[in-house]
Design an enzyme around this catalytic site. Structure first.
Site, mmCIF file in Angstrom:
data_model
loop_
_atom_site.group_PDB
_atom_site.id
_atom_site.type_symbol
_atom_site.label_atom_id
_atom_site.label_comp_id
_atom_site.label_asym_id
_atom_site.label_seq_id
_atom_site.Cartn_x
_atom_site.Cartn_y
_atom_site.Cartn_z
ATOM 1 N N HIS A 68 45.706 41.505 48.662
ATOM 2 C CA HIS A 68 44.861 42.266 47.609
ATOM 3 C C HIS A 68 43.522 41.667 47.420
ATOM 4 O O HIS A 68 43.350 40.474 47.511
ATOM 5 C CB HIS A 68 45.600 42.139 46.230
ATOM 6 C CG HIS A 68 45.750 40.846 45.783
ATOM 7 N ND1 HIS A 68 44.758 40.179 44.899
ATOM 8 C CD2 HIS A 68 46.887 39.994 45.759
ATOM 9 C CE1 HIS A 68 45.545 39.074 44.586
ATOM 10 N NE2 HIS A 68 46.539 38.949 45.051
ATOM 11 N N ASP A 70 41.375 42.461 44.724
ATOM 12 C CA ASP A 70 41.153 42.082 43.459
ATOM 13 C C ASP A 70 41.629 40.798 42.969
ATOM 14 O O ASP A 70 42.487 39.872 43.465
ATOM 15 C CB ASP A 70 41.833 43.261 42.593
ATOM 16 C CG ASP A 70 43.313 43.241 42.590
ATOM 17 O OD1 ASP A 70 43.910 42.893 43.759
ATOM 18 O OD2 ASP A 70 44.150 43.200 41.711
ATOM 19 N N ASP A 101 43.711 33.006 45.782
ATOM 20 C CA ASP A 101 44.568 34.174 45.261
ATOM 21 C C ASP A 101 43.767 35.419 45.325
ATOM 22 O O ASP A 101 43.232 35.613 44.293
ATOM 23 C CB ASP A 101 45.239 33.963 43.814
ATOM 24 C CG ASP A 101 46.209 35.103 43.502
ATOM 25 O OD1 ASP A 101 46.388 35.997 44.503
ATOM 26 O OD2 ASP A 101 46.635 35.208 42.639
ATOM 27 N N GLU A 135 46.512 44.479 42.371
ATOM 28 C CA GLU A 135 48.106 43.566 42.499
ATOM 29 C C GLU A 135 47.882 42.785 41.241
ATOM 30 O O GLU A 135 48.911 42.585 40.965
ATOM 31 C CB GLU A 135 47.897 42.762 43.630
ATOM 32 C CG GLU A 135 49.331 42.170 43.940
ATOM 33 C CD GLU A 135 49.646 40.939 43.335
ATOM 34 O OE1 GLU A 135 50.937 40.654 43.170
ATOM 35 O OE2 GLU A 135 48.865 40.113 42.886
ATOM 36 N N GLU A 136 46.664 42.456 40.677
ATOM 37 C CA GLU A 136 46.925 41.703 39.494
ATOM 38 C C GLU A 136 46.797 42.573 38.156
ATOM 39 O O GLU A 136 47.038 41.911 37.233
ATOM 40 C CB GLU A 136 45.424 40.657 39.373
ATOM 41 C CG GLU A 136 45.261 39.950 40.703
ATOM 42 C CD GLU A 136 46.184 38.758 40.647
ATOM 43 O OE1 GLU A 136 47.152 38.888 39.997
ATOM 44 O OE2 GLU A 136 46.138 37.806 41.647
ATOM 45 N N GLU A 164 50.162 35.957 49.692
ATOM 46 C CA GLU A 164 50.097 35.479 48.253
ATOM 47 C C GLU A 164 50.032 33.905 48.534
ATOM 48 O O GLU A 164 50.986 33.292 49.448
ATOM 49 C CB GLU A 164 51.336 35.754 47.504
ATOM 50 C CG GLU A 164 51.281 37.091 46.907
ATOM 51 C CD GLU A 164 50.076 37.323 46.018
ATOM 52 O OE1 GLU A 164 49.619 36.479 45.277
ATOM 53 O OE2 GLU A 164 49.703 38.586 45.863
ATOM 54 N N HIS A 350 44.449 31.693 39.217
ATOM 55 C CA HIS A 350 44.267 32.116 37.749
ATOM 56 C C HIS A 350 43.834 31.173 36.860
ATOM 57 O O HIS A 350 43.711 31.512 35.528
ATOM 58 C CB HIS A 350 45.707 32.820 37.032
ATOM 59 C CG HIS A 350 46.251 34.098 38.080
ATOM 60 N ND1 HIS A 350 47.051 34.971 37.425
ATOM 61 C CD2 HIS A 350 45.970 34.442 39.310
ATOM 62 C CE1 HIS A 350 47.314 35.706 38.116
ATOM 63 N NE2 HIS A 350 46.839 35.577 39.324
HETATM 64 ZN ZN ZN Z 1 47.773 37.280 44.525
#
Ligand code: ZN
Length: 377
Positions: A68, A70, A101, A135-136, A164, A350
């Site tokens: 991903h 995003d 990520d 994805e998030e 991931e 994150h």
């Molecule tokens: Zn991810």
């Protein structure tokens, strides 16, 4: 010193503010690189989400990278040591939102494929890229829609690496070869509201439910298996009452979630919960959200190729684990192929000051390239 191809691309991607579901041109950068390698590109826009599917070759097996573009929001920018969308290297670590990520993985995938094709322009099988910008987020218009589109025309991915961040201490120490399933129940137990001084005129749904809830929370759902821990039942939210101390509530809302192993299915869980509630003769509504089935890739050419590739770079084999939250791997697994996750160390994902070791991006590129060589050279 000039940046390596992987580092340069990772920096370019991080500098684009692609907070879910915005892509901010990341996919265009990837598409340009893949077109130059002879990939056929299919941009798939669903609602607010941009995805693309790229494929080089028509033969089986179809091996794909998935990921991903995003990222999660940066949060309070003043908490960051460096601006989150200005890639910065400090002590060998590349800082920026998405570094781990998973823009670092995306850069590694692209460069690995470029290097592999330079050496093997007539490789066996086909190489694919399944890239989403959702994805998030709510994962409604991302990978799941692309998978549905591909399945509808019988174009099934045989083997897939999801980029991931799977690693714990050093890149490649952990490969995720499956994930638990996740299912959420929103239970409303109905009673009769009334004055606490006149309980015979009311019916307290909290009292009625406690035995059933206790049973659900303490029952052994399964024992797990070689790859999965035992299924766990958790209550994240409960609500009843008006806030007043003299009112018996008319409803009791209990939300529960199960993270479940391959020993169980959605159907089994629904049946067991329903049977328990019925046994306790509750008046209830129950709404289910099926977040994802569990999947497992415990044997096969892909797992062998990835384990060998990690071993070739690290001189040690990865641990195979199924821990952690859900990922888009659960949707890709619906195609019936082999799916594993291999990506950078996830310690900072994150969080503020998200970062990845620059040297790990080079190792990851080598692991991806070696996997391609093992499968398609
Ligand atoms: Zn991810």
């Amino acid at each position: 010193m000039t940046d390596t191809p992987t580092l340069a691309l990772a920096k370019d991607l991080i500098s684009r503010q692609s907070v879910t579901p915005v892509d901010a041109g990341c996919q265009e950068v990837m598409i340009d690189r893949l077109k130059a390698l002879g990939f056929e590109i299919e941009v798939m826009v669903f609602e607010d989400t941009t995805n693309f599917w790229a494929r080089r070759g028509t033969q089986a097996p179809l091996f794909a990278f998935a990921g991903h573009t995003d990222v999660v929001p940066a949060g309070k920018v003043e908490l960051w040591d460096t601006p989150p969308f200005e890639p910065t290297i400090i002590d060998g670590m590349l800082h920026g939102r998405g570094a781990a990520d998973m823009k670092g993985s995306l850069a590694s995938m692209i460069v690995a494929v470029e290097q592999f094709i330079a050496e093997h322009p007539d490789h066996k099988g086909s190489i694919g890229f399944l890239i989403t910008s959702d994805e998030e987020g709510p994962f409604i218009n991302g990978t799941v829609r692309v998978v549905e589109t591909l399945m509808a025309r019988g174009e099934n991915i045989d083997m897939c690496i999801v980029g991931e961040p799977s690693s714990t201490d050093i890149v490649g120490d952990v490969v995720k070869n499956g994930r638990r399933g996740s299912i959420t129940g929103d239970l409303t137990v109905k009673g009769i509201q009334g004055h606490v001084a006149y309980p015979h005129l009311a019916s307290n749904p909290v009292h009625q439910s406690l035995m059933a809830i206790h049973e659900l929370a303490t029952t052994e759902w399964d024992k797990g298996n070689d790859y999965f821990p035992p299924t766990s039942f958790q209550i994240p939210n409960v609500h009843a009452g008006t806030g007043a101390s003299n009112v018996i509530p008319g409803e009791f809302n209990v939300q529960f979630n199960l993270r479940f192993s391959t020993e169980l299915t959605n159907e089994i869980i629904v049946d067991r919960v329903t049977a328990t509630l019925d046994k306790h003769e509750l008046d209830y509504d129950l709404k289910w959200t099926f977040n994802g089935d569990p999947f497992l890739t415990d044997t096969g050419a892909l797992l062998d190729a990835v384990v060998d590739a990690v071993d070739a770079v690290n001189n040690t084999k990865p641990a195979l684990l199924t821990t952690g939250g859900t990922s888009d791997g659960r949707f890709i697994a619906r195609m019936g192929g082999q799916v594993v996750e291999l990506g950078p160390v996830n310690a900072t994902i994150h969080k503020v000051n998200e970062c990845v070791k620059v040297a790990d991006l080079e190792k990851l590129t080598d692991m991806y390239q070696k996997t391609l060589e093992n499968l398609l050279a």
